[in-house]
Design a protein around this motif. Structure first.
Motif, short mmCIF file in Angstrom:
data_model
loop_
_atom_site.label_atom_id
_atom_site.label_comp_id
_atom_site.label_asym_id
_atom_site.label_seq_id
_atom_site.Cartn_x
_atom_site.Cartn_y
_atom_site.Cartn_z
N ILE A 1 0.88 -1.17 0.00
CA ILE A 1 0.00 0.00 0.00
C ILE A 1 0.92 1.22 0.00
CG2 ILE A 1 -1.78 1.29 1.22
CD1 ILE A 1 -2.74 -1.41 0.23
N PRO A 2 0.93 1.99 -1.07
CA PRO A 2 1.83 3.14 -1.13
C PRO A 2 1.46 4.20 -0.10
CG PRO A 2 0.28 3.20 -2.94
CD PRO A 2 0.10 1.86 -2.29
N ALA A 3 2.44 4.98 0.28
CA ALA A 3 2.20 6.05 1.25
C ALA A 3 1.25 7.08 0.65
CB ALA A 3 3.51 6.72 1.64
N PRO A 4 0.15 7.39 1.33
CA PRO A 4 -0.80 8.37 0.79
C PRO A 4 -0.24 9.78 0.87
CG PRO A 4 -1.42 7.74 3.02
CD PRO A 4 -0.27 6.87 2.64
N LYS A 5 -0.82 10.67 0.10
CA LYS A 5 -0.37 12.07 0.13
C LYS A 5 -0.61 12.67 1.50
CE LYS A 5 -0.83 16.46 -2.33
NZ LYS A 5 -1.52 17.16 -3.45
N TYR A 6 -1.72 12.31 2.10
CA TYR A 6 -2.05 12.80 3.44
C TYR A 6 -2.30 11.60 4.33
CZ TYR A 6 -4.38 15.30 7.23
OH TYR A 6 -4.72 15.80 8.46
N THR A 7 -1.53 11.46 5.36
CA THR A 7 -1.62 10.29 6.23
C THR A 7 -2.39 10.59 7.51
OG1 THR A 7 0.47 9.36 5.44
CG2 THR A 7 -0.29 8.63 7.60
N LYS A 8 -3.38 9.76 7.78
CA LYS A 8 -4.07 9.78 9.07
C LYS A 8 -3.82 8.42 9.71
CE LYS A 8 -8.03 11.67 9.72
NZ LYS A 8 -9.48 11.99 9.67
N GLY A 9 -3.05 8.42 10.76
CA GLY A 9 -2.63 7.15 11.35
C GLY A 9 -3.14 6.92 12.75
N ILE A 10 -3.12 5.67 13.14
CA ILE A 10 -3.49 5.28 14.49
C ILE A 10 -2.46 4.28 14.99
CG2 ILE A 10 -5.00 3.45 13.62
CD1 ILE A 10 -6.78 3.82 16.01
N TYR A 11 -2.06 4.42 16.25
CA TYR A 11 -1.10 3.49 16.85
C TYR A 11 -1.82 2.49 17.75
CZ TYR A 11 2.04 1.71 20.45
OH TYR A 11 2.70 0.88 21.32
N LEU A 12 -1.49 1.22 17.60
CA LEU A 12 -2.08 0.17 18.43
C LEU A 12 -0.98 -0.71 19.01
CD1 LEU A 12 -4.98 -1.00 16.07
CD2 LEU A 12 -5.17 0.57 18.00
N SER A 13 -1.11 -1.06 20.26
CA SER A 13 -0.16 -1.99 20.85
C SER A 13 -0.38 -3.37 20.26
CB SER A 13 -0.34 -2.04 22.37
OG SER A 13 -1.54 -2.73 22.70
N ALA A 14 0.61 -4.24 20.40
CA ALA A 14 0.48 -5.61 19.89
C ALA A 14 -0.65 -6.34 20.58
CB ALA A 14 1.79 -6.35 20.08
N TYR A 15 -0.85 -6.05 21.87
CA TYR A 15 -1.91 -6.73 22.62
C TYR A 15 -3.29 -6.33 22.09
CZ TYR A 15 1.88 -7.83 25.82
OH TYR A 15 3.07 -8.29 26.36
N THR A 16 -3.44 -5.08 21.68
CA THR A 16 -4.70 -4.63 21.11
C THR A 16 -4.94 -5.29 19.76
OG1 THR A 16 -4.52 -2.49 22.23
CG2 THR A 16 -6.01 -2.61 20.35
N VAL A 17 -3.88 -5.37 18.95
CA VAL A 17 -3.98 -6.02 17.64
C VAL A 17 -4.41 -7.48 17.80
CG1 VAL A 17 -2.66 -6.79 15.64
CG2 VAL A 17 -2.33 -4.48 16.53
N ALA A 18 -3.94 -8.12 18.87
CA ALA A 18 -4.23 -9.54 19.09
C ALA A 18 -5.58 -9.75 19.78
CB ALA A 18 -3.12 -10.18 19.91
N SER A 19 -6.21 -8.68 20.23
CA SER A 19 -7.45 -8.81 20.98
C SER A 19 -8.67 -8.93 20.07
CB SER A 19 -7.63 -7.59 21.90
OG SER A 19 -7.97 -6.45 21.13
N LYS A 20 -9.80 -9.29 20.66
CA LYS A 20 -11.05 -9.41 19.92
C LYS A 20 -11.56 -8.04 19.47
CE LYS A 20 -12.47 -13.63 22.37
NZ LYS A 20 -13.49 -14.24 23.24
N ARG A 21 -11.04 -6.99 20.05
CA ARG A 21 -11.51 -5.64 19.73
C ARG A 21 -10.86 -5.09 18.46
NH1 ARG A 21 -10.72 -1.96 24.82
NH2 ARG A 21 -12.06 -0.61 23.57
#
Length: 353
Positions: A68-88
């Motif tokens: 996925i190429p870098a977009p001209k305008y980036t809106k990002g979100i940071y998630l911990s590994a535990y959140t990524v692994a969670s049901k949420r």
């Protein structure tokens, strides 16, 4: 005119005695003989800055990976590994997608030294803190299905586990004992110039780059800056001192030489797999004051030669009230964000966003 990528990241936090390598006697004799061969009038022209180079096993380059190429305008979100692994995770992505988020940054290695995926590295130093929380390929696939860019955040030289597990990876005091940023908290930092520590990190980079991520974001890509830093002795300083004793024309390296050299090697790995490489830097480094560059090793003009983008971590609360001739920096967030961004742009090499 330089194109600048302004990255606005909404952070979501959910629960979330260095070895002395002395030169061998034969190498000493060889270098001394070589120096003697140089005519006196030419010796002053012999300027050397040794570069640490770590060789990695060559792997087959994959060209079938979706990016996925870098977009001209980036809106990002940071998630911990535990959140990524969670049901949420799925519901969080639903909300993120609805709000226009196009980039997700997730941890693969944090400042405690936790490794959140199954590594192929061997030995207690590599395996002692592996959590195997996520399967990177699966995370990337999930994000790519939503047309979101997958960014793996990797903390580099701040590593509590490795520092505690192997004291030879730490900086040291003049008496040879291990240096700690805080004696109360114990060891947290690796010696950024230690070849063993660098090699270990490069192997992690190699694995992560091979796992389909679009970008690797390096954090803590610097030397420690707190504690009795003036008493810390680093591996490259020990080696350079020996070199100077043998060759008066040798120019000792700065911390910025070490960080730049290492990032250059990381970039080679990322280029091999066509992965974007970015780096988080101290916001105060944007001013490129000599004292800050000497402490951190983050010289933007050099560091940005080997990164696709750099992220100044700008928090107005991190600046003293009299910084930049302002009376109340903490309550002037616009000024400090604007000034930090502008100075970073001014110091950034062409091609780096």
């Amino acid at each position: 005119m330089r194109k600048v990528l302004y990255v606005f990241i909404s952070l979501i936090f959910i629960f979330g005695c260095t070895q002395r390598d002395e030169l061998k006697e034969k190498e000493n004799q060889s270098q001394n003989e070589e120096t003697q061969k140089i005519p006196p009038e030419k010796k002053t022209e012999k300027i050397i800055k040794e570069e640490i180079v770590v060789e990695l096993e060559e792997k087959k380059i994959r060209h079938d990976i979706k990016r996925i190429p870098a977009p001209k305008y980036t809106k990002g979100i940071y998630l911990s590994a535990y959140t990524v692994a969670s049901k949420r995770f799925s519901s969080i992505l639903d909300s993120a997608e609805a709000s226009g988020i196009n980039t997700v940054i997730f941890d693969v290695k944090n400042m405690h030294g936790d490794i959140f995926y199954s590594t192929h590295q061997k030995g207690s130093l590599a395996l002692g803190n592996v959590k195997s929380t996520i399967i990177i390929n699966n995370v990337v696939e999930t994000l790519h299905e939503r047309n979101m860019r997958a960014v793996a955040r990797m903390v580099m030289f701040h590593d509590e586990f490795a520092a505690n597990a192997d004291s030879t990876l730490q900086p040291e005091y003049s008496d040879g004992s291990a240096w700690h940023e805080s004696e109360k908290r114990g060891p947290r930092w690796l010696d950024s110039s230690n070849v063993k520590a660098q090699k270990r990190l490069l192997r992690f980079v190699d694995e992560i780059a091979l796992s389909n991520v679009d970008e690797i974001q390096m954090d803590y890509i610097r030397f420690p800056t707190q504690g009795k830093i003036d008493e810390a002795i680093f591996d490259f300083q020990l080696k350079d001192s020996l070199r100077v004793n043998q060759d008066s024309t040798y120019i000792m390296r700065e911390k910025s030489d070490i960080i730049t050299s290492f990032v250059k090697q990381v970039k080679k790995v990322c280029d091999k797999y066509e992965v974007t490489l970015t780096a988080d830097i101290f916001a105060i480094v944007a001013w490129q004051r000599k004292a800050d560059v000497q402490k951190t090793g983050q010289k933007i003009s050099e560091l940005s030669k080997y990164t696709d983008a750099i992220h100044p971590m700008i928090y107005s609360s991190h600046f003293s009230d009299d910084f930049g001739f302002r009376n109340d920096v903490t309550n002037e967030p616009y000024h400090i964000v604007f000034k930090s961004t502008k100075l970073t742009i001014d110091n950034t090499s062409k091609g780096c966003k």
